[in-house]
Scaffold this active site. Structure first.
Site, PDB file in Angstrom:
ATOM      1  N   HIS A   1      50.513  18.233  46.589  1.00 29.16           N
ATOM      2  CA  HIS A   1      51.515  17.659  47.484  1.00 29.16           C
ATOM      3  C   HIS A   1      50.940  16.499  48.294  1.00 29.16           C
ATOM      4  O   HIS A   1      51.682  15.584  48.678  1.00 29.16           O
ATOM      5  CB  HIS A   1      52.093  18.729  48.397  1.00 29.16           C
TER       6      HIS A   1
ATOM      7  N   HIS B   1      57.444  17.465  35.744  1.00 30.56           N
ATOM      8  CA  HIS B   1      56.400  16.735  36.464  1.00 30.56           C
ATOM      9  C   HIS B   1      55.572  15.869  35.530  1.00 30.56           C
ATOM     10  O   HIS B   1      55.262  14.709  35.866  1.00 30.56           O
ATOM     11  CB  HIS B   1      55.489  17.709  37.212  1.00 30.56           C
TER      12      HIS B   1
END
Length: 419
Positions: A268, A397
Site C-alpha cells: 500500500h 492487480h
C-alpha cells in the site's frame, strides 16, 4: 537477480503480450452464460465454486476486460466487459435500494437468480463500482457515465465525512455507519476518482482524488510518529477509529482478513506512490513527487527479502516483519510504482527496481504452465495453496500493473537497448 535472457520487461510488446496471456487463463472458462463470470479458480483453471459471487471480483472483471479492449481493440474483450457490467447491475445492485445505489457485498448465484448473502455496504466495494463504470465509459459504454455519477453521489451521501475529508468504510444495509474507518477504501476511491476524471473530464472527480490523497498521505500518515512507529514514521497505517485516531490493534491477531490486515502494508505504500504520480499528471502539486519517492523508497528498503527475493506483505511499527508471505498484488503494485517513478524522474534506480521485481515475479509468480499469477507464496517462494484466484483477485492487480506501465511508456518509451 539477473533478468531472464531475451526478455525486456520494459517493452510494450512484452507487456501487451503478458496482458493477453494472463487474460487467457480466464477466457473463456470464466464466463458463466447464465450471468457474469465465475470468481473462484484453482491453479489449473478449475472452477471450484460456481455459485458464490463477490462484488470486488464482479467489478474487477469489468476493469480487466476494459483494459484488454483498450489495449488490443478486440471486440471479444468489449463483449466480456459488457457481460460483466450487465451482471454487476442486475445481480449486485439492490432492486429495493436501487434509487439509493446500494450494492450487495456477496451473493449466491444459482439458476439465473441472485440471493444476497451479505448486504453490507462497503465503501471499498463502491470504489470499485465507480472504477468499473469509469473504465466502461472509456471503453465505449456511454450510459456508464451516468452510472458513475450515480455511484459517486451514493458514496457522497452515505460515506463522505466532510470534517475528515475522507470516506467512512462500512454501513449496514439501511446505511447506518459502523465505527470502523480505513485507509484502503479511500486509496481505491482515489484510484477510481483519477479514472473517473480521465474518462469524463469532470473536475469534481480529480478534486476529490486530491482531497483523499492529502487526507491519507499527509494528515493520517503524520499520525505514524517516531514514538508510535519508530521504523515507519510517516507511513500509511491501515486502521482507524470513528474519529480517525489510529487503531493500533485492529485485526492484530487475525491474519485471515484479506481486505483489512494488521500492520503496515508494504504494497500500500508503493501503491500510493503510483497513485500520487498518476494524480500529479492531472492535477500537479508540489508535495506529490517527494511523498511518492519517500513512500516507495522506504517500502522497498524495509520490505525486500534479501535472502529469497520479493517484497514482504506486512511490517509492524517497530520494523519487524509481521507477515513474511509474498503476495502477488504487492509485487505488481510495486513494479508499476517503480516504472511510473522512473518515467517521472528519469532516475535509473527506479528502473533497476522495476527489473528486479519483474524478474522475481517472472521466476516465481507467473504460472508458465497454466497461466496467470499465483496468489500467495511462502517466504521461500513455495506455493502453499491450490487457489489461484479467490474473492477479489481475478489478476486485476498484475494486469493493471502492465496496463499502468504501458500508459507510462506512451509518454516516455524506453527499452533495454538504452538502459
Amino acid at each position: 537477480m539477473a533478468m531472464p535472457p531475451q526478455l525486456d520487461f520494459r517493452s510494450s510488446a512484452f507487456l501487451s503480450a503478458h496482458l493477453r496471456d494472463t487474460m487467457a487463463f480466464y477466457n473463456p472458462v470464466a464466463t458463466d452464460p447464465t450471468g457474469g463470470q465465475f470468481h473462484f479458480f484453482l491453479d489449473d483453471g478449475t472452477v471450484y465454486n460456481t455459485r458464490t459471487r463477490h462484488l470486488v471480483s464482479a467489478t474487477r472483471f469489468v476493469v480487466t476486460h476494459a483494459m484488454l479492449y483498450r489495449t488490443t481493440g478486440e471486440a471479444r474483450y468489449q463483449a466480456g466487459m459488457r457481460h460483466a457490467l450487465q451482471f454487476l447491475r442486475s445481480a449486485f445492485l439492490d432492486p429495493v435500494d436501487r434509487a439509493m445505489g446500494g450494492y450487495a457485498w456477496l451473493i449466491d448465484w444459482q439458476g439465473g437468480r441472485a440471493t444476497v448473502q451479505d448486504a453490507t455496504r462497503h465503501c471499498y466495494g463502491m470504489a470499485f463500482v465507480m472504477l468499473a463504470y469509469a473504465r466502461a465509459f472509456e471503453a465505449g459504454v456511454p450510459e456508464a457515465r451516468e452510472w458513475l455519477a450515480q455511484a459517486f453521489d451514493t458514496a457522497e451521501q452515505h460515506f463522505w465525512q466532510p470534517a475528515a475529508g475522507l470516506y467512512a468504510d462500512e454501513a449496514s444495509p439501511d446505511w447506518q455507519l459502523t465505527s470502523y474507518r480505513g485507509q484502503n477504501a479511500n486509496m481505491h476511491a482515489c484510484e477510481a476518482m483519477i479514472s473517473a476524471f480521465r474518462a469524463t473530464g469532470e473536475r469534481r472527480y480529480i478534486e476529490r482524488a486530491e482531497q483523499l490523497a492529502q487526507g491519507i498521505c499527509q494528515r493520517q500518515a503524520a499520525l505514524s510518529t517516531a514514538a508510535h512507529a519508530p521504523a515507519a514514521e510517516g507511513w500509511v497505517w491501515e486502521h482507524y477509529h470513528a474519529d480517525w485516531s489510529v487503531d493500533w490493534d485492529y485485526n492484530r491477531h487475525d491474519r485471515s482478513n484479506i481486505f483489512r490486515p494488521w500492520g503496515y502494508q508494504i504494497g500500500h505504500q508503493t501503491e500510493w506512490a503510483k497513485l500520487l504520480l498518476q494524480l500529479d499528471a492531472l492535477l500537479p502539486a508540489d508535495w506529490h513527487l517527494p511523498c511518492a519517492q519517500r513512500l516507495f523508497g522506504a517500502a522497498v528498503e524495509r520490505g525486500w527479502d534479501a535472502e529469497h527475493g520479493g517484497l514482504y506483505y506486512g511490517m509492524a511499527p517497530d520494523g519487524s516483519i509481521c507477515d513474511d508471505g509474498k503476495y502477488h498484488w504487492v509485487q505488481a503494485e510495486s513494479l508499476a510504482a517503480a516504472a511510473v517513478l522512473a518515467v517521472r524522474t528519469g532516475d535509473d534506480r527506479y528502473w533497476q527496481w522495476y527489473d528486479r521485481i519483474w524478474a522475481y515475479c517472472w521466476e516465481h509468480f507467473v504460472d508458465h504452465e497454466h497461466g496467470a499469477w499465483f496468489r500467495i507464496l511462502h517466504r521461500d517462494n513455495r506455493n502453499t495453496t491450490r487457489e489461484k484466484s479467490n474473492a477479489g483477485k481475478v489478476d486485476y492487480h498484475n494486469m493493471g500493473a502492465c496496463y499502468d506501465v504501458l500508459k507510462a511508456l506512451e509518454d516516455f518509451p524506453v527499452s533495454c537497448s538504452i538502459c
